[in-house]
Design an enzyme around this catalytic site. Structure first.
Site, PDB file in Angstrom:
ATOM      1  N   GLY A   1      33.232  78.908   0.329  1.00 52.09           N
ATOM      2  CA  GLY A   1      32.760  77.953   1.315  1.00 52.09           C
ATOM      3  C   GLY A   1      31.790  78.615   2.274  1.00 52.09           C
ATOM      4  O   GLY A   1      31.133  79.599   1.941  1.00 52.09           O
ATOM      5  N   CYS A   2      31.738  78.101   3.470  1.00 56.45           N
ATOM      6  CA  CYS A   2      30.832  78.595   4.506  1.00 56.45           C
ATOM      7  C   CYS A   2      31.030  80.096   4.723  1.00 56.45           C
ATOM      8  O   CYS A   2      32.144  80.552   4.961  1.00 56.45           O
ATOM      9  CB  CYS A   2      31.118  77.846   5.797  1.00 56.45           C
ATOM     10  SG  CYS A   2      30.381  78.572   7.263  1.00 56.45           S
ATOM     11  N   PHE A   3      29.932  80.860   4.658  1.00 47.70           N
ATOM     12  CA  PHE A   3      30.088  82.311   4.804  1.00 47.70           C
ATOM     13  C   PHE A   3      30.472  82.722   6.209  1.00 47.70           C
ATOM     14  O   PHE A   3      31.048  83.780   6.406  1.00 47.70           O
ATOM     15  CB  PHE A   3      28.897  83.101   4.274  1.00 47.70           C
ATOM     16  CG  PHE A   3      27.515  82.697   4.699  1.00 47.70           C
ATOM     17  CD1 PHE A   3      27.214  82.201   5.944  1.00 47.70           C
ATOM     18  CD2 PHE A   3      26.472  82.844   3.800  1.00 47.70           C
ATOM     19  CE1 PHE A   3      25.919  81.864   6.318  1.00 47.70           C
ATOM     20  CE2 PHE A   3      25.170  82.523   4.149  1.00 47.70           C
ATOM     21  CZ  PHE A   3      24.897  82.029   5.419  1.00 47.70           C
ATOM     22  N   TRP A   4      30.186  81.918   7.219  1.00 48.76           N
ATOM     23  CA  TRP A   4      30.640  82.248   8.572  1.00 48.76           C
ATOM     24  C   TRP A   4      32.166  82.328   8.587  1.00 48.76           C
ATOM     25  O   TRP A   4      32.750  83.183   9.247  1.00 48.76           O
ATOM     26  CB  TRP A   4      30.226  81.187   9.587  1.00 48.76           C
ATOM     27  CG  TRP A   4      28.775  80.977   9.786  1.00 48.76           C
ATOM     28  CD1 TRP A   4      27.748  81.835   9.498  1.00 48.76           C
ATOM     29  CD2 TRP A   4      28.176  79.800  10.336  1.00 48.76           C
ATOM     30  NE1 TRP A   4      26.555  81.261   9.833  1.00 48.76           N
ATOM     31  CE2 TRP A   4      26.784  80.018  10.354  1.00 48.76           C
ATOM     32  CE3 TRP A   4      28.680  78.599  10.814  1.00 48.76           C
ATOM     33  CZ2 TRP A   4      25.887  79.067  10.841  1.00 48.76           C
ATOM     34  CZ3 TRP A   4      27.786  77.652  11.298  1.00 48.76           C
ATOM     35  CH2 TRP A   4      26.419  77.887  11.312  1.00 48.76           C
ATOM     36  N   CYS A   5      32.792  81.407   7.849  1.00 50.42           N
ATOM     37  CA  CYS A   5      34.254  81.307   7.850  1.00 50.42           C
ATOM     38  C   CYS A   5      34.906  82.427   7.056  1.00 50.42           C
ATOM     39  O   CYS A   5      35.943  82.950   7.465  1.00 50.42           O
ATOM     40  CB  CYS A   5      34.666  79.948   7.293  1.00 50.42           C
ATOM     41  SG  CYS A   5      33.975  78.565   8.243  1.00 50.42           S
TER      42      CYS A   5
END
Length: 177
Positions: A11-15
């Site tokens: 999913g989102c790489f920030w997460c």
């Protein structure tokens, strides 16, 4: 100190980056793009879903401190590996769940981790094991996003704290002090 590399998409790489930066034995986590057809893609291109890239993280770790198998178990515990091309409200192939092994040994460990993790999920795990391909680091403003500005982002505040709570609950012994 030995170093190995793991490349994971969840999913989102920030997460995902926010989870792995807290682990003992991890020396760096870089957000980036892998698995697509466009050379040196931009965030906007990847978000369009037309490049074939996944948002992913590249983890440099010391296998004497934390194993690749542990990294995979954390991967499966901190995202939903049962939703195809989706993590929560993030929808598209760029948010797929995937593992990019750097060796035949990592590929075998990835297959074993999927089998282990399936016991924790009612629905089938759809995490793909994809061939390692060209890695492109994301733009600088994506790196260490949670630690720099994530608490000011409502999306991050909704998604990352529950991941960190799961990490703390299941893997406390693996966390930096």
């Amino acid at each position: 100190m030995a170093q190995e590399i793991a490349t994971l998409a969840g999913g989102c790489f920030w997460c995902t980056e926010a989870v792995y930066t807290r682990l003992k034995g991890v020396s760096s986590v870089t957000s980036g793009y892998i698995g697509g057809t466009v050379a040196d893609p931009t965030y906007e291109q990847v978000c369009s879903g037309r490049t074939g890239h996944a948002e992913a993280i590249r983890i440099v770790f010391d296998p004497d401190v934390i194993s690749y198998s542990d990294l995979l178990d954390i991967h499966f515990a901190t995202h939903d590996p049962t939703t195809l091309n989706r993590q929560g409200n993030d929808v598209g192939t760029q948010y797929r769940s995937a593992i990019y092994p750097h060796s035949p040994e990592q590929e075998a460990e990835a297959r074993a981790a999927i089998e282990r993790a399936q016991a924790d999920y009612r629905d089938p795990i759809v995490t793909a094991i994809e061939p390692l391909s060209e890695w492109y680091p994301a733009e600088d403003y994506h790196q260490q996003y949670w630690d720099r500005v994530g608490t000011k982002n409502p999306y991050c505040m909704a998604v990352i704290p529950p991941k960190l709570q799961k990490l703390q609950k299941k893997f406390a012994e693996r966390l930096e002090a």
